[in-house]
Design an enzyme around this catalytic site. Structure first.
Site, PDB file in Angstrom:
ATOM      1  N   LYS A 224       5.344   5.287  10.100  1.00  0.00           N
ATOM      2  CA  LYS A 224       4.590   6.050   9.476  1.00  0.00           C
ATOM      3  C   LYS A 224       3.165   5.731  10.063  1.00  0.00           C
ATOM      4  O   LYS A 224       2.433   6.533  10.341  1.00  0.00           O
ATOM      5  CB  LYS A 224       4.517   5.609   7.881  1.00  0.00           C
ATOM      6  N   SER A 225       2.891   4.217  10.144  1.00  0.00           N
ATOM      7  CA  SER A 225       1.482   3.937  10.762  1.00  0.00           C
ATOM      8  C   SER A 225       1.268   4.710  11.950  1.00  0.00           C
ATOM      9  O   SER A 225       0.248   5.093  12.216  1.00  0.00           O
ATOM     10  CB  SER A 225       1.579   2.490  10.785  1.00  0.00           C
TER      11      SER A 225
ATOM     12  N   ARG B 275      -7.027   4.698  -6.185  1.00  0.00           N
ATOM     13  CA  ARG B 275      -7.084   3.318  -5.491  1.00  0.00           C
ATOM     14  C   ARG B 275      -8.454   3.167  -4.702  1.00  0.00           C
ATOM     15  O   ARG B 275      -9.158   4.274  -4.670  1.00  0.00           O
ATOM     16  CB  ARG B 275      -5.865   3.653  -4.135  1.00  0.00           C
TER      17      ARG B 275
ATOM     18  N   SER C 271      -6.803  -6.031   5.577  1.00  0.00           N
ATOM     19  CA  SER C 271      -6.341  -4.702   5.596  1.00  0.00           C
ATOM     20  C   SER C 271      -6.455  -4.022   7.224  1.00  0.00           C
ATOM     21  O   SER C 271      -7.481  -3.718   7.539  1.00  0.00           O
ATOM     22  CB  SER C 271      -7.285  -3.895   4.682  1.00  0.00           C
TER      23      SER C 271
ATOM     24  N   ARG D 187      -1.453   7.536  13.590  1.00  0.00           N
ATOM     25  CA  ARG D 187      -2.505   7.231  14.415  1.00  0.00           C
ATOM     26  C   ARG D 187      -2.346   8.084  15.482  1.00  0.00           C
ATOM     27  O   ARG D 187      -3.272   8.672  16.302  1.00  0.00           O
ATOM     28  CB  ARG D 187      -2.115   5.812  14.856  1.00  0.00           C
TER      29      ARG D 187
ATOM     30  N   GLY E  38      -2.793   6.514   1.527  1.00  0.00           N
ATOM     31  CA  GLY E  38      -3.822   5.733   1.550  1.00  0.00           C
ATOM     32  C   GLY E  38      -4.084   5.519   3.236  1.00  0.00           C
ATOM     33  O   GLY E  38      -5.317   5.461   3.562  1.00  0.00           O
TER      34      GLY E  38
ATOM     35  N   ASP F 241       4.122  -4.022   2.809  1.00  0.00           N
ATOM     36  CA  ASP F 241       4.940  -3.057   2.155  1.00  0.00           C
ATOM     37  C   ASP F 241       6.222  -3.479   1.821  1.00  0.00           C
ATOM     38  O   ASP F 241       6.825  -2.660   1.153  1.00  0.00           O
ATOM     39  CB  ASP F 241       4.818  -1.850   3.083  1.00  0.00           C
TER      40      ASP F 241
ATOM     41  N   LYS G  65      -1.839  -0.745  -4.154  1.00  0.00           N
ATOM     42  CA  LYS G  65      -1.155  -0.183  -3.245  1.00  0.00           C
ATOM     43  C   LYS G  65      -0.733   0.996  -4.250  1.00  0.00           C
ATOM     44  O   LYS G  65      -1.461   1.470  -5.201  1.00  0.00           O
ATOM     45  CB  LYS G  65       0.146  -1.040  -2.998  1.00  0.00           C
TER      46      LYS G  65
HETATM   47  C1  S3P Z   1      -1.175   0.407   6.865  1.00  0.00           C
HETATM   48  C2  S3P Z   1      -1.745  -0.730   6.513  1.00  0.00           C
HETATM   49  C3  S3P Z   1      -1.254  -1.314   4.908  1.00  0.00           C
HETATM   50  C4  S3P Z   1       0.213  -0.659   4.455  1.00  0.00           C
HETATM   51  C5  S3P Z   1       0.093   0.801   4.625  1.00  0.00           C
HETATM   52  C6  S3P Z   1       0.056   1.281   6.091  1.00  0.00           C
HETATM   53  C7  S3P Z   1      -1.609   1.039   8.075  1.00  0.00           C
HETATM   54  O1  S3P Z   1      -2.278  -1.066   4.121  1.00  0.00           O
HETATM   55  O2  S3P Z   1       0.211  -1.159   3.271  1.00  0.00           O
HETATM   56  O3  S3P Z   1       1.282   1.124   3.986  1.00  0.00           O
HETATM   57  O4  S3P Z   1      -0.850   2.072   8.631  1.00  0.00           O
HETATM   58  O5  S3P Z   1      -2.513   0.807   8.527  1.00  0.00           O
HETATM   59  P1  S3P Z   1      -3.518  -2.196   4.010  1.00  0.00           P
HETATM   60  O6  S3P Z   1      -4.001  -2.255   5.534  1.00  0.00           O
HETATM   61  O7  S3P Z   1      -4.528  -1.739   3.217  1.00  0.00           O
HETATM   62  O8  S3P Z   1      -3.070  -3.358   3.745  1.00  0.00           O
END
Ligand code: S3P
Length: 444
Positions: A30-31, A130, A173, A35, A102, A325, A352
């Site tokens: 997902k991350s 949030r 974060s 990106r 988020g 997570d 979260k």
């Molecule tokens: C993420 C960073 C994390 C994670 C989120 C995905 C990201 O959040 O909890 O599911 O893709 O950068 P934080 O960086 O706010 O802890």
């Protein structure tokens, strides 16, 4: 409209059955997927993406970058071509709706501010509760014009010239770090981000793939990242690796169900994401990792997992960013482990998709597991798990999936009141788990 309409609720029940066997083609990370779309949209020229996670969260980012001027074409399952904007977003005429995400909304705030965009960003009830100040504060220090009430969504961004800043992250974060780095691409001068504890570094890795000149230096437990702006990225090819956070559910399910033997294919092995697997090994888990090359600058491997007798763990807080997570599903593993586990320093879980510390505790308590919260620690008495509980997922996909995993090895079935939001991160979760032999029934 300032809030996403919520999808129809669906209940699910999981119960013990035959041992889990077989393999899972791990869904795209997902991350990395967020990106790839965002950097592709900022870049000059074409970016080709394969293995993109087609989940609700990622599709929200896809729609947002399209409204800001990127052309995104789907060429098949997970295959996309993004025609970038060369670093200039056009004003968004419609509201940008990030649903539950988020990552999408926070990274896009930085990207929009850096690319001179103008937009109103909204989300669902969970996302609207949030904290967004953690991103708007550093962006405003760079000169961005962000308008929000009480640092929550909706957030409005207006075009403004940005200059680099030297910023120490007040919370560990990756989302905040990434938002600042994306804004820094359009800022004049040097931006320095200092983190006390290293968080996931996909933005830094992918920026390099897009030709960015970015420097990363170790600094004790953390890092110092420097980027000189303005910079224009160049489109490239991104093959999205498998998501270790999604793989975590089948992994824990395999470890706690007697007789299980499961392979998780093509999992990203970036150490900033694989803390859970290291912790499970410390608890006695049998996990065999076979290297399987690289994708998008990230190493990948196939993970073989067998049922294992787990022992309790006293887990230090410093490791949190590498499994941030995964705490709900780790808590499920601890419920089946011998002895008393203590997961320390979980304050960040309160911010979260739900108050994940309270939701994880409630999930354990509803199923007869003795657990309590002490300050920011979660303490769990492990052993056999009664189950039989009804768990409220509270709009949180990872709570819903963790509860279903628990039901596969508890004495009685576990019910989850709503699993509709699992589609935000892992739309194929039920299919993948049932293909392994898991007994999960979904009621419309
Ligand atoms: C993420 C960073 C994390 C994670 C989120 C995905 C990201 O959040 O909890 O599911 O893709 O950068 P934080 O960086 O706010 O802890």
């Amino acid at each position: 409209m300032t809030r996403t309409p919520q999808p129809a609720r669906r209940e699910a029940v999981s119960r013990p059955g035959k041992p889990l066997q077989g393999y899972v083609n791990t869904p795209g990370d997902k991350s990395v997927s967020h990106r790839a779309l965002i950097l592709g949209a900022l870049a000059q020229g074409q970016t080709r993406i394969t293995g993109l996670l087609e989940s609700d969260d990622v599709l929200a980012t896809l729609h947002a970058v399209s409204r800001l001027g990127a052309r995104v074409e789907r060429q098949g399952g997970g295959q996309y071509v993004v025609q970038g904007t060369g670093g200039r977003f056009r004003p968004a005429t419609d509201t940008l709706d990030f649903g539950n995400s988020g990552t999408g909304v926070r990274l896009m705030m930085g990207a929009i501010a850096g690319a001179g965009g103008q937009a109103l960003l909204v989300g669902d009830d969970s996302l609207s509760s949030r904290p967004m100040g953690r991103v708007t504060i550093p962006l405003e220090q760079m000169g961005a014009q962000c308008r929000a009430t009480e640092a929550r969504l909706p957030v409005e961004i207006q075009p403004a010239p940005l200059t680099g800043i030297d910023y120490r992250l007040p919370v560990a974060s990756a989302q905040v770090k990434s938002a600042i780095l994306l804004a820094a691409l359009g800022a004049s001068g040097e931006t320095i981000v200092r983190e006390d504890r290293a968080t996931r570094d996909h933005t830094e890795t992918m920026l390099r793939l897009f030709g960015s000149d970015i420097s990363v230096e170790a600094d004790g437990e953390g890092r110092i990242i420097r980027l000189n702006g303005p910079q224009i990225l160049t489109g490239c090819q991104i093959d999205v690796p498998g998501d270790p956070s999604s793989a975590a559910f089948a992994a824990v399910a395999a470890l706690i169900t007697p007789g299980a033997d499961v392979t998780l294919k093509q999992v990203m092995t970036n150490p900033s994401r694989t803390g859970l697997y290291r912790v499970l090994e410390r608890m006695g888990a049998s996990i065999a990792v076979t290297p399987a090359g690289e994708a998008a600058g990230e190493s990948i491997g196939n993970f073989g997992l067998r049922y294992s007798a787990l022992n309790a763990i006293d887990l230090e807080p410093d490791i949190a960013p590498s499994l941030i997570d995964e705490y709900p599903v780790l808590a499920v593993a601890c419920a089946f482990a011998r002895g008393t586990s203590r997961l320390r320093g979980l304050a960040e879980l309160r911010a979260k998709e739900s108050d994940r510390l309270a939701a994880t505790h409630a999930l354990l308590a509803a199923n007869g597991v003795e657990a309590y919260i002490e300050g920011d620690d979660l303490v769990i008495e492990g052993g056999t798990v009664r189950g039989g509980g009804s768990v409220r997922s509270l709009g949180d996909h990872r709570i819903a999936m963790s509860a279903l995993v628990m039901g596969l090895a508890a004495r009685e079935a576990v019910t989850v009141d709503d699993i509709s939001m699992i589609a935000t991160s892992y739309p194929a979760f039920i299919d993948d788990m049932t293909a392994l032999g898991a007994m999960i029934r979904v009621h419309p």
